[in-house]
Design a protein around this motif. Structure first.
Motif, PDB file in Angstrom:
ATOM      1  N   GLY A  39       0.712  -1.566   0.301  1.00 44.02           N
ATOM      2  CA  GLY A  39      -0.061   0.501  -0.929  1.00 44.02           C
ATOM      3  C   GLY A  39       0.963   1.211   0.249  1.00 44.02           C
ATOM      4  N   PHE A  40       0.344   2.755  -0.213  1.00 41.61           N
ATOM      5  CA  PHE A  40       0.668   3.907  -0.193  1.00 41.61           C
ATOM      6  C   PHE A  40       2.008   4.199   0.517  1.00 41.61           C
ATOM      7  CE2 PHE A  40       0.567   8.701  -0.245  1.00 41.61           C
ATOM      8  CZ  PHE A  40       1.483   8.475  -0.909  1.00 41.61           C
ATOM      9  N   PHE A  41       1.197   4.169   2.195  1.00 38.92           N
ATOM     10  CA  PHE A  41       1.429   4.590   3.160  1.00 38.92           C
ATOM     11  C   PHE A  41       2.666   3.331   3.771  1.00 38.92           C
ATOM     12  CE2 PHE A  41      -2.001   6.602   3.521  1.00 38.92           C
ATOM     13  CZ  PHE A  41      -1.704   7.782   2.819  1.00 38.92           C
ATOM     14  N   ASN A  42       2.607   2.072   3.391  1.00 40.82           N
ATOM     15  CA  ASN A  42       3.541   1.210   3.789  1.00 40.82           C
ATOM     16  C   ASN A  42       5.287   1.440   2.835  1.00 40.82           C
ATOM     17  OD1 ASN A  42       2.283  -0.259   5.823  1.00 40.82           O
ATOM     18  ND2 ASN A  42       0.945  -1.041   4.331  1.00 40.82           N
ATOM     19  N   LYS A  43       4.049   2.054   1.049  1.00 42.63           N
ATOM     20  CA  LYS A  43       5.883   2.171   0.979  1.00 42.63           C
ATOM     21  C   LYS A  43       6.448   3.120   0.751  1.00 42.63           C
ATOM     22  CE  LYS A  43       4.490  -0.336  -2.829  1.00 42.63           C
ATOM     23  NZ  LYS A  43       5.577  -1.670  -2.922  1.00 42.63           N
ATOM     24  N   ILE A  44       5.815   4.212   1.626  1.00 43.19           N
ATOM     25  CA  ILE A  44       6.673   5.260   1.601  1.00 43.19           C
ATOM     26  C   ILE A  44       7.532   5.290   3.194  1.00 43.19           C
ATOM     27  CG2 ILE A  44       6.312   7.372   3.287  1.00 43.19           C
ATOM     28  CD1 ILE A  44       3.884   7.939   0.930  1.00 43.19           C
ATOM     29  N   ALA A  45       7.401   4.384   4.292  1.00 41.48           N
ATOM     30  CA  ALA A  45       7.581   4.398   5.425  1.00 41.48           C
ATOM     31  C   ALA A  45       8.424   3.165   5.114  1.00 41.48           C
ATOM     32  CB  ALA A  45       6.109   3.544   6.299  1.00 41.48           C
ATOM     33  N   GLN A  46       8.500   1.914   4.041  1.00 39.76           N
ATOM     34  CA  GLN A  46       9.934   1.594   3.089  1.00 39.76           C
ATOM     35  C   GLN A  46      10.810   2.240   2.926  1.00 39.76           C
ATOM     36  OE1 GLN A  46       7.424  -1.833   1.249  1.00 39.76           O
ATOM     37  NE2 GLN A  46       6.753  -2.196   2.207  1.00 39.76           N
ATOM     38  N   LYS A  47      10.516   3.116   2.118  1.00 39.16           N
ATOM     39  CA  LYS A  47      11.461   4.084   1.333  1.00 39.16           C
ATOM     40  C   LYS A  47      12.103   5.349   2.950  1.00 39.16           C
ATOM     41  CE  LYS A  47      12.269   7.186  -2.268  1.00 39.16           C
ATOM     42  NZ  LYS A  47      12.495   6.419  -3.531  1.00 39.16           N
ATOM     43  N   PHE A  48      11.551   6.085   3.126  1.00 38.06           N
ATOM     44  CA  PHE A  48      12.468   7.132   4.902  1.00 38.06           C
ATOM     45  C   PHE A  48      12.575   6.152   5.561  1.00 38.06           C
ATOM     46  CE2 PHE A  48       9.532   9.103   0.581  1.00 38.06           C
ATOM     47  CZ  PHE A  48      10.918  10.148  -0.286  1.00 38.06           C
ATOM     48  N   PHE A  49      11.944   5.123   5.822  1.00 36.40           N
ATOM     49  CA  PHE A  49      11.852   4.797   7.529  1.00 36.40           C
ATOM     50  C   PHE A  49      12.508   3.742   7.720  1.00 36.40           C
ATOM     51  CE2 PHE A  49       8.409   8.079   7.649  1.00 36.40           C
ATOM     52  CZ  PHE A  49       8.604   9.275   8.472  1.00 36.40           C
ATOM     53  N   HIS A  50      12.807   3.302   6.282  1.00 36.43           N
ATOM     54  CA  HIS A  50      14.125   1.692   6.334  1.00 36.43           C
ATOM     55  C   HIS A  50      12.958   1.124   7.510  1.00 36.43           C
ATOM     56  CE1 HIS A  50      16.749   4.226   4.543  1.00 36.43           C
ATOM     57  NE2 HIS A  50      16.837   4.567   5.870  1.00 36.43           N
ATOM     58  N   ARG A  51      11.647   0.552   7.057  1.00 36.13           N
ATOM     59  CA  ARG A  51      10.679  -0.244   7.191  1.00 36.13           C
ATOM     60  C   ARG A  51      10.427  -1.708   6.223  1.00 36.13           C
ATOM     61  NH1 ARG A  51       9.499   0.780  12.574  1.00 36.13           N
ATOM     62  NH2 ARG A  51       7.101  -0.108  11.902  1.00 36.13           N
TER      63      ARG A  51
END
Length: 120
Positions: A39-51
């Motif tokens: 999902g969109f928010f998870n992709k952002i978290a993965q990219k910027f917060f290294h989730r």
């Protein structure tokens, strides 16, 4: 807005594993469940917060037993009886089982089917 009254017995609900969830059993018999974050928010978290893209959740002996006991046919009452038989010294087993199943449902690892179907 008034709360909607549910007139069904929670013990009649039948837990069903989500077929999209991957899991494995280790050599001790404990389960590790893998949750894929999409999902969109998870992709952002993965990219910027290294989730991580996939989280692994290790279940303890009780959780592993319950996970293995869920067969899409047994209701919660039957699961509670089997849990009591397997772990006779467990305190508050029914309330712990219900809470565990609620957590599984909240994380979309299970749903309910059969005569105790919940739509909430």
């Amino acid at each position: 807005m008034a709360k909607q009254k549910i007139d069904k017995n929670y013990l009649d609900f039948i837990p069903v594993k989500n077929p999209e969830i991957k899991y494995e059993t280790n050599d001790k018999g404990n389960i590790t469940v893998f949750i894929r974050w999409e999902g969109f928010f998870n992709k952002i978290a993965q990219k910027f917060f290294h989730r991580p893209k996939v989280s692994s959740i290790d279940l303890d002996d009780y959780g592993s037993f319950v996970w293995n006991t869920i067969d899409d046919k047994k209701d919660i009452y039957t699961l509670s009886q089997e849990l009591d038989a397997h772990f006779p010294k467990m305190e508050k087993s029914l309330s712990r089982l219900i809470k565990f199943l609620e957590i599984l449902k909240d994380h979309h690892l299970i749903t309910y089917s059969g005569k105790g179907n919940i739509t909430k």
